[in-house]
Scaffold this motif. Sequence first.
Motif, PDB file in Angstrom:
ATOM      1  N   UNK A 185       0.995  -0.979   0.265  1.00 48.26           N
ATOM      2  CA  UNK A 185       0.063  -0.125  -0.080  1.00 48.26           C
ATOM      3  C   UNK A 185       1.107   1.419   0.130  1.00 48.26           C
ATOM      4  N   UNK A 186       0.628   2.329  -0.717  1.00 50.19           N
ATOM      5  CA  UNK A 186       0.960   3.160  -0.325  1.00 50.19           C
ATOM      6  C   UNK A 186       0.180   4.265   0.706  1.00 50.19           C
ATOM      7  N   UNK A 187       0.738   5.359   1.052  1.00 51.89           N
ATOM      8  CA  UNK A 187       0.393   6.200   2.340  1.00 51.89           C
ATOM      9  C   UNK A 187       0.040   7.333   1.403  1.00 51.89           C
ATOM     10  N   UNK A 188      -1.541   7.996   2.197  1.00 52.08           N
ATOM     11  CA  UNK A 188      -1.668   9.023   1.297  1.00 52.08           C
ATOM     12  C   UNK A 188      -2.654  10.498   1.859  1.00 52.08           C
ATOM     13  N   UNK A 189      -2.032  11.304   1.794  1.00 61.55           N
ATOM     14  CA  UNK A 189      -2.622  12.410   2.158  1.00 61.55           C
ATOM     15  C   UNK A 189      -2.707  13.853   1.159  1.00 61.55           C
ATOM     16  N   UNK A 190      -3.845  14.360   1.382  1.00 63.55           N
ATOM     17  CA  UNK A 190      -4.732  15.803   0.811  1.00 63.55           C
ATOM     18  C   UNK A 190      -4.592  17.024   0.843  1.00 63.55           C
ATOM     19  N   UNK A 191      -3.942  17.974   0.695  1.00 65.66           N
ATOM     20  CA  UNK A 191      -3.996  18.758   0.659  1.00 65.66           C
ATOM     21  C   UNK A 191      -5.484  19.871   0.174  1.00 65.66           C
ATOM     22  N   UNK A 192      -5.926  20.649   1.461  1.00 65.26           N
ATOM     23  CA  UNK A 192      -7.193  21.107   0.838  1.00 65.26           C
ATOM     24  C   UNK A 192      -6.877  22.305   1.259  1.00 65.26           C
ATOM     25  N   UNK A 193      -7.279  23.419   0.598  1.00 65.53           N
ATOM     26  CA  UNK A 193      -7.177  24.876   0.703  1.00 65.53           C
ATOM     27  C   UNK A 193      -8.514  25.600  -0.079  1.00 65.53           C
ATOM     28  N   UNK A 194      -8.990  26.657   0.134  1.00 65.87           N
ATOM     29  CA  UNK A 194     -10.097  27.158  -0.658  1.00 65.87           C
ATOM     30  C   UNK A 194      -9.924  28.096  -1.308  1.00 65.87           C
ATOM     31  N   UNK A 195      -8.227  28.757  -1.775  1.00 57.25           N
ATOM     32  CA  UNK A 195      -7.817  29.251  -2.772  1.00 57.25           C
ATOM     33  C   UNK A 195      -6.263  28.798  -3.382  1.00 57.25           C
ATOM     34  N   UNK A 196      -6.077  29.052  -4.514  1.00 54.82           N
ATOM     35  CA  UNK A 196      -4.854  28.259  -5.497  1.00 54.82           C
ATOM     36  C   UNK A 196      -4.330  29.938  -6.072  1.00 54.82           C
ATOM     37  N   UNK A 197      -4.164  30.498  -5.898  1.00 51.36           N
ATOM     38  CA  UNK A 197      -3.241  31.626  -6.427  1.00 51.36           C
ATOM     39  C   UNK A 197      -1.768  31.108  -6.733  1.00 51.36           C
ATOM     40  N   UNK A 198      -1.405  31.336  -8.009  1.00 50.21           N
ATOM     41  CA  UNK A 198      -0.029  30.887  -8.515  1.00 50.21           C
ATOM     42  C   UNK A 198       0.490  32.086  -9.117  1.00 50.21           C
ATOM     43  N   UNK A 199       2.407  32.566  -9.318  1.00 51.60           N
ATOM     44  CA  UNK A 199       3.303  32.906  -9.474  1.00 51.60           C
ATOM     45  C   UNK A 199       3.721  32.618 -11.002  1.00 51.60           C
ATOM     46  N   UNK A 200       4.004  32.608 -12.027  1.00 51.37           N
ATOM     47  CA  UNK A 200       4.360  32.449 -12.863  1.00 51.37           C
ATOM     48  C   UNK A 200       6.337  32.111 -13.020  1.00 51.37           C
ATOM     49  N   UNK A 201       7.393  31.662 -12.803  1.00 52.84           N
ATOM     50  CA  UNK A 201       8.539  32.254 -12.496  1.00 52.84           C
ATOM     51  C   UNK A 201       9.737  32.150 -13.635  1.00 52.84           C
ATOM     52  N   UNK A 202      10.491  32.472 -14.147  1.00 51.12           N
ATOM     53  CA  UNK A 202      11.393  32.542 -14.662  1.00 51.12           C
ATOM     54  C   UNK A 202      13.079  31.257 -14.032  1.00 51.12           C
ATOM     55  N   UNK A 203      12.528  30.357 -14.559  1.00 46.39           N
ATOM     56  CA  UNK A 203      14.528  29.085 -13.724  1.00 46.39           C
ATOM     57  C   UNK A 203      15.361  30.307 -14.329  1.00 46.39           C
TER      58      UNK A 203
END
Length: 256
Positions: A185-203
Amino acid sequence: MLQPAMASTVERRLLVNYRVDPDIAARLLPAPLRPKLSHGQAVAGICLIRLGAVRPSWAPWRFGARSENAAHRFAVEWDGPAGVETGVYIPRRDTDSRLNAWAGGRLFPGPHGRADFRTRDTGDTLSLSFTTRDHALRVSVTATTTPELTGSRLFDDLAEAAAFFRAGSRGLSEPARPGPRRADHLDVVTLRTDTWDMAPCQVAAAESSYFDDPAQFPPGSAAVDCALLMRDLPAHWEPQAPFSTATRAIDRPPVG
């Protein structure tokens, strides 16, 4: 053992994303997981995350701890009872927190290795690096925020990238100390959040001894594609029922 849900603030989360040859990625995944593709490529990467106010969900925020953490991960999918399901497979987690390292795999899903982190964050530019205490892994990344996501071969724009990663809220990983035989089996964890704001980046620069290892990734099979930054995100981490890998012995067709 009953594992508590945890609350935290994601103070900074940098996702450094690699495009990977699908057949190479498939070899590194336990069945029945398979790579989740985007524009014909497998998606893998490093999640470099600073957590603040980490605590059991029932505890006041002032009792929380802060830590620097990293996870190497692959976007995956599998066939569930209701159709195709998605998540991320995490072959390795590392942390600068002694508490996280002790609790991972005991009080909370997913074992953590210890690592020494070095960070420089000016707001627009981040330089993050770490070396694990067992000397098995070294990572160094420098990235700068940009107005738009450009140059990616995995995603056409930021909206597509954000939707792809939000769908992978479940993290699956090998349990701690599975014994002489691989765990079923694999262990499982779920991330829960009400917002999902992302900013793009140049590597500007990115090195990982995991993705740079030619024994796992032959030359040309894995390349840095893009990076995405999240800040000040209230989040809950909820342990789930173990994921059965009992179908591991079933042959899988090549991916791609």
